[in-house]
Enzyme design. Structure first.
Site, PDB file in Angstrom:
ATOM      1  N   LYS A 123       0.927  -1.351   0.030  1.00 59.50           N
ATOM      2  CA  LYS A 123       0.023  -0.080   0.050  1.00 59.50           C
ATOM      3  C   LYS A 123       0.708   1.122   0.021  1.00 59.50           C
ATOM      4  CE  LYS A 123      -3.683  -1.864   2.788  1.00 59.50           C
ATOM      5  NZ  LYS A 123      -5.064  -1.810   1.829  1.00 59.50           N
ATOM      6  N   ARG A 152     -10.246 -11.484   2.154  1.00 59.85           N
ATOM      7  CA  ARG A 152     -11.191 -12.506   1.576  1.00 59.85           C
ATOM      8  C   ARG A 152     -10.493 -13.928   1.542  1.00 59.85           C
ATOM      9  NH1 ARG A 152     -12.035  -9.281  -3.937  1.00 59.85           N
ATOM     10  NH2 ARG A 152     -11.346  -7.417  -2.542  1.00 59.85           N
TER      11      ARG A 152
HETATM   12  N1  BES Z   1      -8.063  -3.742   4.621  1.00 55.78           N
HETATM   13  C1  BES Z   1      -8.264  -3.237   3.233  1.00 55.78           C
HETATM   14  C2  BES Z   1      -9.442  -2.524   3.320  1.00 55.78           C
HETATM   15  C3  BES Z   1      -9.593  -1.206   3.888  1.00 55.78           C
HETATM   16  C4  BES Z   1      -9.581  -0.150   3.186  1.00 55.78           C
HETATM   17  C5  BES Z   1     -10.206  -1.269   4.958  1.00 55.78           C
HETATM   18  C6  BES Z   1      -9.724   0.989   3.781  1.00 55.78           C
HETATM   19  C7  BES Z   1     -10.472   0.002   5.858  1.00 55.78           C
HETATM   20  C8  BES Z   1     -10.171   0.817   5.070  1.00 55.78           C
HETATM   21  C9  BES Z   1      -8.428  -4.528   2.195  1.00 55.78           C
HETATM   22  O1  BES Z   1      -7.595  -5.870   2.796  1.00 55.78           O
HETATM   23  C10 BES Z   1      -7.625  -4.140   1.018  1.00 55.78           C
HETATM   24  O2  BES Z   1      -6.816  -3.757   0.996  1.00 55.78           O
HETATM   25  N2  BES Z   1      -8.523  -4.071  -0.022  1.00 55.78           N
HETATM   26  C11 BES Z   1      -8.412  -3.716  -1.218  1.00 55.78           C
HETATM   27  C12 BES Z   1      -8.947  -4.669  -2.325  1.00 55.78           C
HETATM   28  C13 BES Z   1      -8.559  -4.433  -3.595  1.00 55.78           C
HETATM   29  C14 BES Z   1      -7.061  -4.941  -4.028  1.00 55.78           C
HETATM   30  C15 BES Z   1      -9.385  -5.106  -4.555  1.00 55.78           C
HETATM   31  C16 BES Z   1      -8.891  -2.447  -1.475  1.00 55.78           C
HETATM   32  O3  BES Z   1      -9.910  -1.944  -1.053  1.00 55.78           O
HETATM   33  O4  BES Z   1      -8.390  -1.596  -2.154  1.00 55.78           O
HETATM   34 ZN    ZN Z   2      -5.557  -5.421   2.022  1.00 57.76          ZN
END
Ligand code: BES
Ligand code: ZN
Ligand code: ZN
Length: 499
Positions: free
Chosen positions: A276, A350
């Site tokens: 990230k 997931r």
């Molecule tokens: N933990 C994150 C989701 C999240 C984002 C929680 C902001 C709280 C605040 C999750 O694991 C994630 O990173 N999801 C990605 C999925 C994508 C790569 C398909 C996302 O939401 O960007």
């Molecule tokens: Zn994630």
């Protein structure tokens, strides 16, 4: 802090501050306040005029009594418009009042909830909501700060009609348990990743089990592998902190139903190899909020002891980049035999939930509910204050939505459809862990989870990515972890233990 029901005239209560509510539409104070106003030579009315007190929500009129009354202050709290007011208005008022009392250094208050006919709610329900607001709103996570405010409000008396005193006592107790359970979830979620590792999360579950007599099973890497939870294990690979699979069981003697709860338990989500950007990595300590909610719900179950069986399952791990980390393109075989192609290592939640949902499906419960900070897309869709609800059973979803209306934890259903089901088809496996496009990202994540749930079991997925954590705080949520949706799911369980 002691919260109790009381009855009698406002002016006779032994307290430091008498607190009364007022709506925007109210032309004058209620009878008892008017009486006290007379004893103060019209001081309350005068101050109302001088300060242009509007009774907008959260506005205060603080009137010192200069020893002319038994109480040191009369405080009028604005509730805003009557038309908009509901139970949550009173919950929010609880939060505003506890903060104001702390600010004014008033350690004993008496609050009048007798004059709220406009809300069309029972007095005991109002008292419960108010107690919840007080406990939730007064929460602080300051254990690492040298300078903390040590002042505590010691006693809150809730004035109700005499005949409602005993049902009110009971409801205050339930409100206290629910809010304290939510604060317990907040306490864990607020801890950073260097403190709460998967092992520490397991330790907390074991401590809870000991305290309340729950059954608990903790599985280490070897056992996780043996159980075939390869998707979960893959996510954990990049971290020095080993994963733990946690299974708590609450079992009443004469259970009416069996419910399985699953909480996403990423103790930190760096994104893994699909790392990230810095701004998006901040607050990813809260990616364990679903797990913390499950632990909070179990605390409430231990206190309330409803007639039900509840399983609490957490696949706890940390998502880190490393030489051993799982990669994009990897193909993983989940516990239920479904093959998963990894499109993005940041869609890790997931994968952990896939195995946890397969595991609970084998327990054959009557209902499965998972709670997860799953997608940024859900926050884009609904905003930061509302959770997304999806699933395979409309009746279950409706029940959860109905309950959430009473608890004030906002939730909204997102629709599954076959077109989006096509979006998670993988080139080389049964399913891909990301959607074809960004659009509908919260739904494609939910549809991914669907592949790991026994379709015969009613299942709901609650995406709490928005409301689980908030940097500025809102209503009765101070900044940080909110403990969402502990009260909704506990209330849902209580309703299901009575049928
Ligand atoms: N933990 C994150 C989701 C999240 C984002 C929680 C902001 C709280 C605040 C999750 O694991 C994630 O990173 N999801 C990605 C999925 C994508 C790569 C398909 C996302 O939401 O960007
Ligand atoms: Zn994630
Ligand atoms: Zn995550």
């Amino acid at each position: 802090m002691e919260i109790k029901a009381t009855s009698g005239k406002l002016g006779n209560l032994r307290t430091k501050a008498v607190v009364s509510f007022m709506f925007k539409e109210d032309r004058k104070f209620n009878d008892e306040i008017q009486e006290l106003d007379k004893l103060l030579n019209g001081g309350i009315s005068l101050l109302k005029k001088e300060q242009r007190f509007s009774a907008d929500e959260g506005k205060f009129l603080v009137v010192p009594t200069f020893r002319k009354l038994k109480t040191e202050y009369i405080i009028i709290v604005g509730l805003g418009s009557k038309k908009k007011a509901d139970l949550d208005t009173i919950r929010r008022a609880g939060a505003y009042i506890i903060r104001k009392s702390k600010e004014l250094r008033i350690d004993k208050i008496a609050i009048d909830i007798k004059n709220l006919e406009a809300l069309k709610e029972k007095e005991e329900e109002l008292a419960q909501a108010f107690s919840e607001g007080v406990i939730l709103g007064g929460y602080q996570f300051d254990k690492y700060k040298k300078n903390k405010d040590k002042f505590k409000v010691k006693e809150i008396d809730i004035r109700v009609s005499r005949r409602f005193k005993s049902p009110t006592e009971k409801k205050i107790k339930i409100g206290k348990i629910l809010a304290q359970a939510q604060n317990f979830a907040r306490d864990i979620a607020n801890e950073p990743g260097n403190v709460i590792t998967p092992q520490k999360l397991a330790q907390i579950a074991e401590d809870l089990a000991k305290e309340y007599g729950f059954e608990v099973k903790i599985y280490d890497e070897k056992k996780i592998e043996k159980l075939g939870m390869n998707a979960f294990l893959a996510v954990a690979k990049g971290s020095e902190n080993p994963p733990r699979f946690i299974h708590l069981i609450y079992k009443a003697k004469k259970p009416k139903k069996e419910i399985a709860l699953v909480g996403k338990g990423l103790t930190f989500d760096s994104g893994g190899l699909n790392i990230k950007p810095g701004d998006f990595m901040r607050w990813m300590k809260s990616d364990k909020s679903g797990a913390c909610a499950v632990l909070g719900i179990f605390k409430a179950l231990g206190e309330l002891k409803p007639d039900i069986v509840v399983h609490g399952v957490i696949a706890a791990c940390e998502n880190m980049p490393d030489g051993k980390a799982y990669r994009p393109d990897d193909i993983l075989i989940a516990k239920n035999g479904v093959s998963i192609e990894v499109g993005n290592t940041d869609a890790e939640g997931r994968l952990t939930l896939a195995d946890a949902l397969s595991y609970v499906s084998e327990l054959k419960p009557d209902t499965i509910i998972d709670m997860a900070t799953l997608t940024g897309a859900c926050v884009v869709a609904l905003g930061e204050y509302t959770a997304g609800v999806m699933g395979n059973n409309q009746k279950l979803i409706d029940e959860i939505l109905d309950t959430s209306e009473k608890t004030g934890e906002w939730m909204w259903q997102l629709p599954f459809n076959d077109k989006l089901r096509e979006h998670i088809k993988a080139p080389n496996a049964d399913v891909l862990n990301i959607g074809k496009t960004r659009y509908g990202g919260a739904i494609t994540a939910g549809l991914f989870l669907e592949k790991f749930v026994d379709p015969k079991i009613p299942w709901a997925h609650i995406d709490i990515a928005g409301p689980a954590h908030n940097t500025s705080g809102w209503y009765y949520h101070p900044p940080g972890a909110t403990g969402f949706p502990v009260r909704t799911i506990t209330s849902f369980i209580l309703e299901n233990s009575q049928e």
